[in-house]
Design a protein around this motif. Structure first.
Motif, PDB file in Angstrom:
ATOM      1  N   ALA A   1       0.832  -1.204   0.000  1.00 25.98           N
ATOM      2  CA  ALA A   1       0.000   0.000   0.000  1.00 25.98           C
ATOM      3  C   ALA A   1       0.868   1.257   0.000  1.00 25.98           C
ATOM      4  CB  ALA A   1      -0.926   0.005   1.215  1.00 25.98           C
ATOM      5  N   SER A   2       1.964   1.226   0.740  1.00 25.43           N
ATOM      6  CA  SER A   2       2.858   2.386   0.750  1.00 25.43           C
ATOM      7  C   SER A   2       3.533   2.555  -0.606  1.00 25.43           C
ATOM      8  CB  SER A   2       3.908   2.243   1.868  1.00 25.43           C
ATOM      9  OG  SER A   2       4.805   1.180   1.593  1.00 25.43           O
ATOM     10  N   ALA A   3       3.838   1.442  -1.288  1.00 30.41           N
ATOM     11  CA  ALA A   3       4.461   1.513  -2.604  1.00 30.41           C
ATOM     12  C   ALA A   3       3.499   2.122  -3.626  1.00 30.41           C
ATOM     13  CB  ALA A   3       4.897   0.120  -3.061  1.00 30.41           C
ATOM     14  N   VAL A   4       2.218   1.772  -3.526  1.00 31.79           N
ATOM     15  CA  VAL A   4       1.217   2.322  -4.436  1.00 31.79           C
ATOM     16  C   VAL A   4       1.079   3.830  -4.225  1.00 31.79           C
ATOM     17  CG1 VAL A   4      -1.245   2.354  -4.999  1.00 31.79           C
ATOM     18  CG2 VAL A   4      -0.067   0.171  -4.665  1.00 31.79           C
TER      19      VAL A   4
ATOM     20  N   ALA B   1      16.154   8.332   8.003  1.00 37.03           N
ATOM     21  CA  ALA B   1      16.826   9.523   7.464  1.00 37.03           C
ATOM     22  C   ALA B   1      16.290   9.921   6.105  1.00 37.03           C
ATOM     23  CB  ALA B   1      18.331   9.266   7.360  1.00 37.03           C
ATOM     24  N   GLY B   2      15.402   9.093   5.523  1.00 30.82           N
ATOM     25  CA  GLY B   2      14.877   9.379   4.199  1.00 30.82           C
ATOM     26  C   GLY B   2      13.731  10.360   4.227  1.00 30.82           C
ATOM     27  N   ALA B   3      13.162  10.631   3.075  1.00 29.21           N
ATOM     28  CA  ALA B   3      12.084  11.615   2.949  1.00 29.21           C
ATOM     29  C   ALA B   3      10.807  11.149   3.603  1.00 29.21           C
ATOM     30  CB  ALA B   3      11.828  11.915   1.468  1.00 29.21           C
ATOM     31  N   GLY B   4      10.509   9.847   3.503  1.00 27.34           N
ATOM     32  CA  GLY B   4       9.249   9.360   4.057  1.00 27.34           C
ATOM     33  C   GLY B   4       9.302   9.145   5.538  1.00 27.34           C
ATOM     34  N   GLY B   5      10.442   8.698   6.050  1.00 32.98           N
ATOM     35  CA  GLY B   5      10.556   8.431   7.476  1.00 32.98           C
ATOM     36  C   GLY B   5       9.925   7.134   7.859  1.00 32.98           C
TER      37      GLY B   5
ATOM     38  N   ALA C   1      11.721   5.179  -3.283  1.00 34.72           N
ATOM     39  CA  ALA C   1      12.831   4.445  -2.683  1.00 34.72           C
ATOM     40  C   ALA C   1      12.518   4.066  -1.245  1.00 34.72           C
ATOM     41  CB  ALA C   1      14.108   5.286  -2.741  1.00 34.72           C
ATOM     42  N   ASP C   2      11.889   4.976  -0.517  1.00 36.09           N
ATOM     43  CA  ASP C   2      11.527   4.682   0.872  1.00 36.09           C
ATOM     44  C   ASP C   2      10.531   3.532   0.949  1.00 36.09           C
ATOM     45  OD1 ASP C   2      13.164   6.614   1.850  1.00 36.09           O
ATOM     46  OD2 ASP C   2      11.616   8.136   2.038  1.00 36.09           O
ATOM     47  N   ALA C   3       9.547   3.534   0.046  1.00 31.56           N
ATOM     48  CA  ALA C   3       8.549   2.472   0.050  1.00 31.56           C
ATOM     49  C   ALA C   3       9.183   1.118  -0.252  1.00 31.56           C
ATOM     50  CB  ALA C   3       7.452   2.783  -0.967  1.00 31.56           C
ATOM     51  N   ALA C   4      10.173   1.099  -1.133  1.00 26.96           N
ATOM     52  CA  ALA C   4      10.862  -0.151  -1.466  1.00 26.96           C
ATOM     53  C   ALA C   4      11.574  -0.714  -0.240  1.00 26.96           C
ATOM     54  CB  ALA C   4      11.851   0.081  -2.605  1.00 26.96           C
ATOM     55  N   GLU C   5      12.006   0.169   0.651  1.00 28.12           N
ATOM     56  CA  GLU C   5      12.688  -0.276   1.865  1.00 28.12           C
ATOM     57  C   GLU C   5      11.750  -1.033   2.797  1.00 28.12           C
ATOM     58  OE1 GLU C   5      14.366   3.253   3.469  1.00 28.12           O
ATOM     59  OE2 GLU C   5      15.975   3.371   1.989  1.00 28.12           O
ATOM     60  N   HIS C   6      10.450  -0.759   2.714  1.00 25.55           N
ATOM     61  CA  HIS C   6       9.502  -1.501   3.547  1.00 25.55           C
ATOM     62  C   HIS C   6       9.541  -2.990   3.209  1.00 25.55           C
ATOM     63  CE1 HIS C   6       6.866   2.314   4.293  1.00 25.55           C
ATOM     64  NE2 HIS C   6       7.905   2.246   5.101  1.00 25.55           N
TER      65      HIS C   6
ATOM     66  N   GLU D   1      18.572   3.973   7.803  1.00 26.64           N
ATOM     67  CA  GLU D   1      18.533   4.719   6.545  1.00 26.64           C
ATOM     68  C   GLU D   1      17.117   5.184   6.229  1.00 26.64           C
ATOM     69  OE1 GLU D   1      20.213   2.165   3.608  1.00 26.64           O
ATOM     70  OE2 GLU D   1      22.290   2.553   4.239  1.00 26.64           O
ATOM     71  N   HIS D   2      16.150   4.359   6.577  1.00 26.74           N
ATOM     72  CA  HIS D   2      14.754   4.718   6.306  1.00 26.74           C
ATOM     73  C   HIS D   2      14.341   5.949   7.095  1.00 26.74           C
ATOM     74  CE1 HIS D   2      10.722   3.956   4.868  1.00 26.74           C
ATOM     75  NE2 HIS D   2      10.252   4.037   6.099  1.00 26.74           N
TER      76      HIS D   2
END
Length: 241
Positions: A146-149, A237-241, A208-213, A234-235
């Motif tokens: 869902a976050s990736a979408v 520190a990213g834009a999404g948090g 990129a943040d969503a892919a980390e999930h 790293e997540h």
């Protein structure tokens, strides 16, 4: 029988009086208008949060409750109440006789929030990686998807909610609701107002943040503690948090 035909409740007995068999402390239903008001305030609070994360309410700008009320088609009262809640959460600050100013977050403050979140969440996730069966992590895949979408669609507000839902579900496996609540508050504070910069750039970072999930779920499932620790830090520190 209609509720309007019921007699008005008697006033509570004074100190020292006896009720002579009357039900003491019986709950009186709240007026319907109170429920409606709370519902409106909640809806406005959600709308303001989405506007903050999406950049519709700009950092440093002052907004008045009446003007925002007109925007949302409600009176100034629920907007003011919602803004007071946002002030408690640190998203806005009260400007006497003017309204509310959206907080401007510095890179240092966002870095501090990321550090605190890491101190709390990394040890918990490492413990969960050792104890939670792989099948449980697979159950969280829909939240990661869902976050990736949301990220792919460039929906900042939707991604913010999906991101918090994912992290809340992961931490929820600890069974510690106090931890989940504290972590969610820190998470929300790290999401708004977003770091200054082009909106399209921030949206690109979300992919990129969503892919980390998904990568995090895979690392948790195979108990790769090193990857779990690196991904979480790293997540944050990213834009999404």
């Amino acid at each position: 029988m209609r509720a309007s035909s019921a007699p008005a409740p008697a006033p509570p007995p004074a100190r020292g009086e006896h009720t002579h068999g009357e039900a003491a402390g019986a709950a009186v239903p709240a007026p319907r208008k109170t429920v409606r008001r709370n519902s409106v305030r909640g809806q406005i609070l959600d709308a303001l949060r989405a506007a903050l994360v999406g950049g519709d309410l700009a950092p440093g700008e002052v907004y008045s409750a009446p003007v925002l009320g007109e925007r949302f088609g409600v009176s100034a009262t629920p907007v003011r109440e919602a803004m007071q809640q946002l002030a408690i959460e640190g998203a806005v600050e009260v400007v006497p006789n003017r309204g509310f100013r959206v907080t401007e977050r510095s890179a240092r403050e966002l870095g501090e929030l990321a550090e605190v979140r890491a101190l709390i969440e990394v040890p918990v996730m490492l413990r969960l990686a050792r104890t939670v069966p792989a099948a449980r992590w697979c159950e969280l895949r829909p939240l990661a998807e869902a976050s990736a979408v949301a990220a792919a669609g460039g929906d900042l507000a939707r991604y913010a909610e999906a991101d918090r839902a994912f992290h809340g579900a992961v931490l929820g496996l600890s069974g510690n609701q106090q931890l989940v609540q504290v972590a969610d508050d820190l998470h929300r504070r790290s999401q708004w107002p977003l770091v200054s910069g082009p909106v399209h750039a921030r949206r690109a970072d979300l992919v990129a943040d969503a892919a980390e999930h998904m990568a995090l779920l895979e690392a948790l499932a195979v108990q790769d503690l090193g990857v779990v620790q690196t991904l979480v830090r790293e997540h944050f520190a990213g834009a999404g948090g």
